[in-house]
Every structure is written in structure tokens, then in C-alpha cells.
Design a protein around this motif. Structure first.
Motif, PDB file in Angstrom:
ATOM      1  N   VAL A   1     -11.364  11.679  -1.881  1.00  0.00           N
ATOM      2  CA  VAL A   1     -10.147  12.038  -1.146  1.00  0.00           C
ATOM      3  C   VAL A   1      -9.434  10.791  -0.649  1.00  0.00           C
ATOM      4  O   VAL A   1      -8.196  10.671  -0.749  1.00  0.00           O
ATOM      5  N   GLU A   2     -10.191   9.844  -0.107  1.00  0.00           N
ATOM      6  CA  GLU A   2      -9.586   8.619   0.407  1.00  0.00           C
ATOM      7  C   GLU A   2      -8.914   7.820  -0.700  1.00  0.00           C
ATOM      8  O   GLU A   2      -7.875   7.190  -0.490  1.00  0.00           O
ATOM      9  N   SER A   3      -9.498   7.850  -1.889  1.00  0.00           N
ATOM     10  CA  SER A   3      -8.903   7.102  -3.009  1.00  0.00           C
ATOM     11  C   SER A   3      -7.588   7.714  -3.481  1.00  0.00           C
ATOM     12  O   SER A   3      -6.777   7.037  -4.122  1.00  0.00           O
ATOM     13  N   LEU A   4      -7.369   8.982  -3.157  1.00  0.00           N
ATOM     14  CA  LEU A   4      -6.131   9.653  -3.572  1.00  0.00           C
ATOM     15  C   LEU A   4      -5.027   9.572  -2.520  1.00  0.00           C
ATOM     16  O   LEU A   4      -3.904  10.013  -2.774  1.00  0.00           O
TER      17      LEU A   4
ATOM     18  N   GLY B   1      -3.482   6.920  -1.408  1.00  0.00           N
ATOM     19  CA  GLY B   1      -2.428   6.016  -1.851  1.00  0.00           C
ATOM     20  C   GLY B   1      -1.484   6.659  -2.844  1.00  0.00           C
ATOM     21  O   GLY B   1      -0.256   6.695  -2.640  1.00  0.00           O
ATOM     22  N   PRO B   2      -2.010   7.201  -3.988  1.00  0.00           N
ATOM     23  CA  PRO B   2      -1.114   7.865  -4.938  1.00  0.00           C
ATOM     24  C   PRO B   2      -0.357   9.055  -4.351  1.00  0.00           C
ATOM     25  O   PRO B   2       0.747   9.382  -4.800  1.00  0.00           O
ATOM     26  N   ALA B   3      -0.942   9.695  -3.347  1.00  0.00           N
ATOM     27  CA  ALA B   3      -0.267  10.835  -2.724  1.00  0.00           C
ATOM     28  C   ALA B   3       0.827  10.412  -1.749  1.00  0.00           C
ATOM     29  O   ALA B   3       1.596  11.261  -1.281  1.00  0.00           O
ATOM     30  N   GLY B   4       0.908   9.123  -1.448  1.00  0.00           N
ATOM     31  CA  GLY B   4       1.948   8.640  -0.545  1.00  0.00           C
ATOM     32  C   GLY B   4       1.598   8.739   0.916  1.00  0.00           C
ATOM     33  O   GLY B   4       2.487   8.671   1.772  1.00  0.00           O
ATOM     34  N   LEU B   5       0.308   8.869   1.236  1.00  0.00           N
ATOM     35  CA  LEU B   5      -0.097   9.025   2.626  1.00  0.00           C
ATOM     36  C   LEU B   5      -0.405   7.697   3.309  1.00  0.00           C
ATOM     37  O   LEU B   5      -0.572   7.671   4.535  1.00  0.00           O
ATOM     38  N   ASP B   6      -0.506   6.624   2.542  1.00  0.00           N
ATOM     39  CA  ASP B   6      -0.808   5.305   3.100  1.00  0.00           C
ATOM     40  C   ASP B   6       0.440   4.423   3.100  1.00  0.00           C
ATOM     41  O   ASP B   6       1.294   4.547   2.210  1.00  0.00           O
ATOM     42  N   PRO B   7       0.584   3.530   4.089  1.00  0.00           N
ATOM     43  CA  PRO B   7       1.704   2.577   4.069  1.00  0.00           C
ATOM     44  C   PRO B   7       1.615   1.667   2.848  1.00  0.00           C
ATOM     45  O   PRO B   7       0.533   1.418   2.312  1.00  0.00           O
ATOM     46  N   VAL B   8       2.774   1.164   2.424  1.00  0.00           N
ATOM     47  CA  VAL B   8       2.862   0.300   1.242  1.00  0.00           C
ATOM     48  C   VAL B   8       3.720  -0.910   1.590  1.00  0.00           C
ATOM     49  O   VAL B   8       4.705  -0.795   2.333  1.00  0.00           O
ATOM     50  N   ARG B   9       3.339  -2.067   1.042  1.00  0.00           N
ATOM     51  CA  ARG B   9       4.105  -3.292   1.266  1.00  0.00           C
ATOM     52  C   ARG B   9       4.240  -4.037  -0.059  1.00  0.00           C
ATOM     53  O   ARG B   9       3.287  -4.110  -0.836  1.00  0.00           O
ATOM     54  N   GLY B  10       5.438  -4.585  -0.330  1.00  0.00           N
ATOM     55  CA  GLY B  10       5.645  -5.344  -1.554  1.00  0.00           C
ATOM     56  C   GLY B  10       7.124  -5.559  -1.823  1.00  0.00           C
ATOM     57  O   GLY B  10       7.984  -5.129  -1.038  1.00  0.00           O
ATOM     58  N   PRO B  11       7.447  -6.214  -2.926  1.00  0.00           N
ATOM     59  CA  PRO B  11       8.853  -6.428  -3.282  1.00  0.00           C
ATOM     60  C   PRO B  11       9.523  -5.099  -3.608  1.00  0.00           C
ATOM     61  O   PRO B  11       8.871  -4.157  -4.075  1.00  0.00           O
ATOM     62  N   GLY B  12      10.809  -5.025  -3.356  1.00  0.00           N
ATOM     63  CA  GLY B  12      11.493  -3.761  -3.611  1.00  0.00           C
ATOM     64  C   GLY B  12      12.992  -3.902  -3.637  1.00  0.00           C
ATOM     65  O   GLY B  12      13.552  -5.008  -3.562  1.00  0.00           O
ATOM     66  N   VAL B  13      13.638  -2.760  -3.741  1.00  0.00           N
ATOM     67  CA  VAL B  13      15.089  -2.702  -3.836  1.00  0.00           C
ATOM     68  C   VAL B  13      15.580  -1.468  -3.093  1.00  0.00           C
ATOM     69  O   VAL B  13      14.865  -0.458  -3.003  1.00  0.00           O
ATOM     70  N   THR B  14      16.786  -1.565  -2.539  1.00  0.00           N
ATOM     71  CA  THR B  14      17.414  -0.428  -1.873  1.00  0.00           C
ATOM     72  C   THR B  14      18.762  -0.156  -2.529  1.00  0.00           C
ATOM     73  O   THR B  14      19.595  -1.065  -2.666  1.00  0.00           O
ATOM     74  N   ILE B  15      18.973   1.085  -2.952  1.00  0.00           N
ATOM     75  CA  ILE B  15      20.243   1.537  -3.505  1.00  0.00           C
ATOM     76  C   ILE B  15      20.941   2.379  -2.447  1.00  0.00           C
ATOM     77  O   ILE B  15      20.351   3.314  -1.906  1.00  0.00           O
ATOM     78  N   THR B  16      22.186   2.035  -2.154  1.00  0.00           N
ATOM     79  CA  THR B  16      22.951   2.742  -1.127  1.00  0.00           C
ATOM     80  C   THR B  16      24.091   3.517  -1.777  1.00  0.00           C
ATOM     81  O   THR B  16      24.893   2.943  -2.535  1.00  0.00           O
TER      82      THR B  16
END
Length: 275
Positions: A109-112, A114-129
Motif C-alpha cells: 500500500v505504501e509503495s502505491l 506515490g503513483p496514486a498522488g498521495l505523496d508530495p512531489v518535487r522536481g523540475p516542471g512547467v506551468t501552463i496558464t
């Protein structure tokens, strides 16, 4: 001297007659008032009898304070016994969860998360407005104002392009996007997780920035959107070397989806697909 007694003899009958009239005037009132008093007193006695139920109207339950204290102590002892039993039950269930089989399932359950979107995430990204056109452009558009407004399909197209470009996590208006997230247009707002939002709409994604922007450039639907940008429809791209996204904290239960049951074979072995 004779005149004085004569005046007294004339006044006395007058007072006597007035007294008789007053006495005769009060007599009917008292005759009516006396029964009313008796009736009211009787009603009072009946009301007291009904209210008391044949018992003392005084708060007799406070006469024996020692008995009351003993009863409360007995109830408290019972509650403490039940609390101890429930505590032992919780401890037993907790110990069962710590077994090897359950521990393995818990790790799964704990391993899932992240893929389920329940854990915070940090990294490079982009924002579209995405944003509606300015008011002067909307007024000048007349009946074609719909082409200068952001719709839910515009937001969905950007989100789908970012996912296709390798996005690992995504937020819309700061809310984490998960498998159960729905984007719904209601009036001039967009509802996300039950919360209405007004433009501008910000779709952020963590992942390979170059690949995600390339996916956006290749989207035919976004190409149609960009054609209206020259007429005033809002569009913006912002790259980030590092961005942080919160984990999803809402309910993960499905409110409307139901398991699909296998259709039963019809006569002759055929499958009956009628609803």
C-alpha cells in the motif's frame, strides 16, 4: 329646635334606601363569583393530581444523595470496564496488523501512495496558464464570445498533453490531480474536487520539461486554442528548475463508479447484453 330633628327624620330613610340598593346590587355578583372560585379551586386540585401522578410534587429524588452518588459511581465503574475491554480489543487488532502477512500488504500500500498522488512531489516542471480574453475583447466579439473564453475541454487538453509528455505529477489551481479528479464547467467557473474556480487557470506538472512542452506543441486541440490567442485568449508558459507539489488529501472513494458484473449467458449459450 324642632326643625333639626325634622331634617334628620328626612335623611335617615334616604340612607336606608341607598344601602338597600347597594346590598341588592352586590348580592348577584357574589352569587356568581363564589361558584367560579370553587370551580377554579377544583381545577387546581385536579391539575396537581394529574401532574404528580399520585406522588409528591417535591423533588424527592434529591432526598437520598448517598444513593444517587452510589448509582453514579456504579455507572462510572461500568464505563471504565467497557473502556478497558475496547482498549484490549484495539491492542489485539493492532498486533494482528503487525503480522508478517499484513506488514507485506502494508508495504505494498505504501509503495502505491506515490503513483496514486498521495505523496508530495518535487522536481523540475512547467506551468501552463489559460485565461479569458480581456473585457474589451469580449464585448467586441459579440456572439462569438465563446471562442474567447476558457472551457473545461481546454484545461483537459493541456492536462492530457502534459501526461502524454511524461508528467509525473500535476496540479490544477494548486489541487493535486489524481485518478478520480474530474474537471467540470459550471457557468463561468470550473469546478475541481467540488471547489469552483474562476480564470486564470494554472495547470502545473512535474516531469521532463522539454518533453512535456513538445507534447503540447503537437496537440491539435491546443493548436486550435492557440489560434484564438492572437484575438485575446490568454496563454502562458513558465518553466521551473524545481517545483514542489502537495500530496492529495481528499477522499479516494468512488462515488458513482460501480463494479461491472459479468453478463449472464442467454438462451442457447448466447450472451444477453440488454440492460
Amino acid at each position: 329646635m324642632p326643625a333639626h330633628p325634622h331634617r334628620r327624620s328626612r335623611r335617615l330613610p334616604s340612607r336606608t334606601r341607598r344601602g338597600e340598593r347597594a346590598s341588592s346590587g352586590r348580592s348577584p355578583v357574589w352569587r356568581l363569583l363564589a361558584p367560579a372560585v370553587f370551580v377554579a379551586a377544583g381545577a387546581l386540585f385536579v391539575t396537581s393530581e394529574v401532574s404528580s401522578g399520585g406522588t409528591d410534587l417535591r423533588a424527592g429524588r434529591y432526598d437520598d444523595l448517598a444513593g444517587l452518588a452510589n448509582a453514579e459511581a456504579h455507572d462510572l465503574s461500568g464505563l471504565r470496564t467497557r473502556t478497558s475491554a475496547l482498549t484490549r480489543q484495539v491492542d489485539r487488532l493492532t498486533a494482528d496488523l503487525a503480522s508478517s502477512t499484513d506488514a507485506a500488504e502494508q508495504r505494498k500500500v505504501e509503495s502505491l501512495r506515490g503513483p496514486a498522488g498521495l505523496d508530495p512531489v518535487r522536481g523540475p516542471g512547467v506551468t501552463i496558464t489559460l485565461d479569458d480574453a480581456p473585457d474589451d475583447k469580449l464585448q467586441a466579439a459579440g456572439n462569438d464570445v465563446s471562442d474567447l473564453l476558457v472551457h473545461q475541454q481546454d484545461i483537459q487538453a493541456v492536462a492530457n498533453a502534459l501526461w502524454a509528455g511524461g508528467a509525473q505529477a500535476m496540479t490544477i489551481q494548486g489541487q493535486r490531480v489524481v485518478a478520480t479528479t474530474g474537471i467540470k464547467c459550471v457557468g463561468n467557473t470550473v469546478v475541481l474536487h467540488g471547489v469552483p474556480y474562476s480564470p486564470p487557470y494554472r495547470i502545473s506538472a512535474v516531469g521532463p520539461v522539454t518533453s512535456m512542452l513538445s507534447s503540447i506543441d503537437q496537440s491539435p486541440y491546443i493548436a486550435l486554442y492557440l489560434q484564438q490567442v492572437r484575438n485575446g485568449l490568454g496563454w502562458g508558459e513558465t518553466r521551473y528548475a524545481a517545483m514542489r507539489m502537495p500530496g492529495y488529501t481528499g477522499s479516494t472513494d468512488l462515488d458513482y463508479a460501480r463494479p461491472l458484473t459479468s453478463p449472464s449467458p442467454g438462451p442457447g449459450g448466447s450472451t444477453d447484453t440488454r440492460g
